[in-house]
Design a protein around this motif. Structure first.
Motif, mmCIF file in Angstrom:
data_model
loop_
_atom_site.group_PDB
_atom_site.id
_atom_site.type_symbol
_atom_site.label_atom_id
_atom_site.label_comp_id
_atom_site.label_asym_id
_atom_site.label_seq_id
_atom_site.Cartn_x
_atom_site.Cartn_y
_atom_site.Cartn_z
ATOM 1 N N UNK A 148 143.333 43.101 96.936
ATOM 2 C CA UNK A 148 143.853 43.079 95.567
ATOM 3 C C UNK A 148 142.994 43.942 94.651
ATOM 4 N N UNK A 149 141.681 43.818 94.755
ATOM 5 C CA UNK A 149 140.781 44.579 93.892
ATOM 6 C C UNK A 149 140.804 46.066 94.221
ATOM 7 N N UNK A 150 140.885 46.393 95.504
ATOM 8 C CA UNK A 150 140.983 47.800 95.913
ATOM 9 C C UNK A 150 142.265 48.411 95.351
ATOM 10 N N UNK A 151 143.341 47.637 95.373
ATOM 11 C CA UNK A 151 144.614 48.112 94.833
ATOM 12 C C UNK A 151 144.549 48.398 93.344
ATOM 13 N N UNK A 152 143.588 47.767 92.665
ATOM 14 C CA UNK A 152 143.408 48.001 91.225
ATOM 15 C C UNK A 152 142.430 49.141 90.956
ATOM 16 N N UNK A 153 141.937 49.789 92.026
ATOM 17 C CA UNK A 153 141.070 50.955 91.873
ATOM 18 C C UNK A 153 139.591 50.679 91.998
ATOM 19 N N UNK A 154 139.201 49.435 92.282
ATOM 20 C CA UNK A 154 137.775 49.098 92.374
ATOM 21 C C UNK A 154 137.196 49.541 93.717
ATOM 22 N N UNK A 155 135.949 50.010 93.665
ATOM 23 C CA UNK A 155 135.260 50.440 94.875
ATOM 24 C C UNK A 155 133.918 49.731 95.044
ATOM 25 N N UNK A 191 123.508 46.265 100.192
ATOM 26 C CA UNK A 191 122.818 44.988 99.952
ATOM 27 C C UNK A 191 122.785 44.608 98.475
ATOM 28 N N UNK A 192 122.836 45.601 97.600
ATOM 29 C CA UNK A 192 122.796 45.330 96.161
ATOM 30 C C UNK A 192 124.085 44.673 95.669
ATOM 31 N N UNK A 193 125.114 44.646 96.532
ATOM 32 C CA UNK A 193 126.396 44.036 96.171
ATOM 33 C C UNK A 193 126.542 42.610 96.698
ATOM 34 N N UNK A 219 121.836 49.054 87.146
ATOM 35 C CA UNK A 219 122.322 50.292 86.527
ATOM 36 C C UNK A 219 123.710 50.645 87.057
ATOM 37 N N UNK A 220 123.876 50.544 88.368
ATOM 38 C CA UNK A 220 125.173 50.846 88.981
ATOM 39 C C UNK A 220 125.800 49.521 89.443
ATOM 40 N N UNK A 313 141.441 39.793 86.514
ATOM 41 C CA UNK A 313 141.416 41.084 87.216
ATOM 42 C C UNK A 313 142.321 42.072 86.517
ATOM 43 N N UNK A 314 141.922 43.334 86.533
ATOM 44 C CA UNK A 314 142.766 44.390 85.982
ATOM 45 C C UNK A 314 142.364 45.721 86.602
ATOM 46 N N UNK A 315 143.115 46.749 86.336
ATOM 47 C CA UNK A 315 142.835 48.069 86.891
ATOM 48 C C UNK A 315 141.504 48.591 86.380
ATOM 49 N N UNK A 316 140.810 49.340 87.243
ATOM 50 C CA UNK A 316 139.502 49.891 86.894
ATOM 51 C C UNK A 316 139.660 50.874 85.749
ATOM 52 N N UNK A 317 138.854 50.685 84.715
ATOM 53 C CA UNK A 317 138.883 51.584 83.568
ATOM 54 C C UNK A 317 138.172 52.893 83.949
ATOM 55 N N UNK A 318 138.620 54.002 83.391
ATOM 56 C CA UNK A 318 138.109 55.330 83.780
ATOM 57 C C UNK A 318 136.625 55.498 83.466
ATOM 58 N N UNK A 319 136.094 54.749 82.481
ATOM 59 C CA UNK A 319 134.695 54.928 82.109
ATOM 60 C C UNK A 319 133.757 54.023 82.899
ATOM 61 N N UNK A 320 134.284 53.252 83.857
ATOM 62 C CA UNK A 320 133.440 52.367 84.693
ATOM 63 C C UNK A 320 132.930 53.101 85.925
#
Length: 320
Positions: A148-155, A191-193, A219-220, A313-320
């Motif tokens: 679901x999250x990948x479908x919203x553009x999250x990586x 590992x940071x995730x 930071x990321x 949940x929502x689509x990944x914003x371009x500035x993220x």
């Protein structure tokens, strides 16, 4: 021995003391199966690891409801997440001549030996190797969450399984579903995730909050999180508020369980739902059936989990 166990006053004090020492030495316990031959019990024992977990509390309520519909009652005991309390609580159920025991959390293997083969047991929403269980496909559930999250553009998708120190089987299944989803999408797992809790003692709420704040202060930092429990997701929402991170605009979040508060309009958590009513009904039917019919042919049941989309949940914003 029976006169001593029944507390009859006709036994000489020195004999009573000698018998009691022998009982303690050999670890004797009365045979619940033999006692039930005299009187069939209509009480189901329910063992809960942590009643502060709203999922366990709500599932126990459903179990009580379906047991009552079959003219049975329940005797609920809680271990508080402390393994050393398990044997004590289980002995209480045995002494009360319960017809069967329903476990809503994973006990220590040594604890199960107390039941022997004469008291049926069913695991509800948790699987144990070689044991009869009614559970959901947890691995597929967290895979759905990642998909679901990948479908919203999250990586950069994190996985948080804190508060599951005493449930290693559940933690492992839900983490593997996360891994499945990330691998299918071709995403790396840093590992940071990851904020995992795999065995040992549970941390305090303050320690959990500090760890979550650390995850969200990177930071990321991740743009989305799969929480292994709705209860964890609620702590993530609280930490995000402290950091002025807006959900879902700055951070998408998926929980697991679909407890009642998750559907509250001020929370509206996207989550993986466990069908609590179906889990409870199947478990009660199975436990009573085994107790009254010796459990011939009984098999474990695996129910489907389901993604419930709400407003975290929502689509990944371009500035993220």
């Amino acid at each position: 021995m029976s006169n001593v166990l029944q507390g009859k006053g006709t036994v000489a004090p020195e004999i009573r003391e000698r018998v009691q020492r022998t009982i303690a030495k050999i670890g004797y316990r009365p045979n619940a199966g033999a006692r039930s031959m005299r009187q069939r019990s209509k009480v189901l024992g329910v063992v809960v690891g942590d009643l502060k977990n709203p999922f366990h509390a709500e599932l126990a309520a459903f179990i009580e409801q379906f047991a009552a519909e079959q003219q049975h009652s329940i005797l609920l005991v809680s271990t508080g997440g402390f393994p050393e309390r398990e044997s004590e609580r289980l002995r209480t159920l045995i002494e009360q001549r319960v017809a069967a025991v329903l476990f809503l959390s994973s006990p220590d293997s040594s604890t199960l030996k107390l039941l022997g083969d004469d008291i049926p047991r069913v695991f509800v929403s948790v699987t144990m190797p070689g044991e009869l269980s009614i559970s959901v496909d947890e691995r597929d559930g967290t895979r759905q969450a990642v998909e679901h999250l990948v479908g919203l553009g999250h990586r950069r998708i994190a996985f948080v399984s804190m508060m599951l120190a005493d449930e290693p089987h559940i933690e492992a299944n839900r983490f593997q579903g996360y891994v499945d989803g990330m691998m299918k999408a071709g995403l790396s797992i840093s590992p940071s995730l990851l904020l995992r809790e795999r065995g040992g003692s549970s941390s305090s709420l303050q320690e959990y909050e500090n760890q979550i704040i650390g995850l969200l202060s990177q930071h990321d930092r991740p743009t989305a999180i799969v929480a292994a429990l709705d209860r964890i997701a609620l702590e993530i929402i609280s930490a995000a508020d402290l950091l002025n991170i807006a959900i879902p605009d700055d951070l998408s979040l998926v929980g697991f369980d679909d407890v009642g508060i998750s559907g509250h309009s001020r929370i509206a958590l996207t989550t993986i739902a466990q069908p609590m009513d179906e889990l409870a009904k199947n478990a009660v039917d199975l436990a009573i059936g085994i107790a009254h019919k010796n459990g011939k042919g009984a098999e474990s049941v695996l129910l489907a989990s389901r993604l419930v989309k709400r407003r975290t949940t929502c689509s990944l914003k371009s500035d993220n």
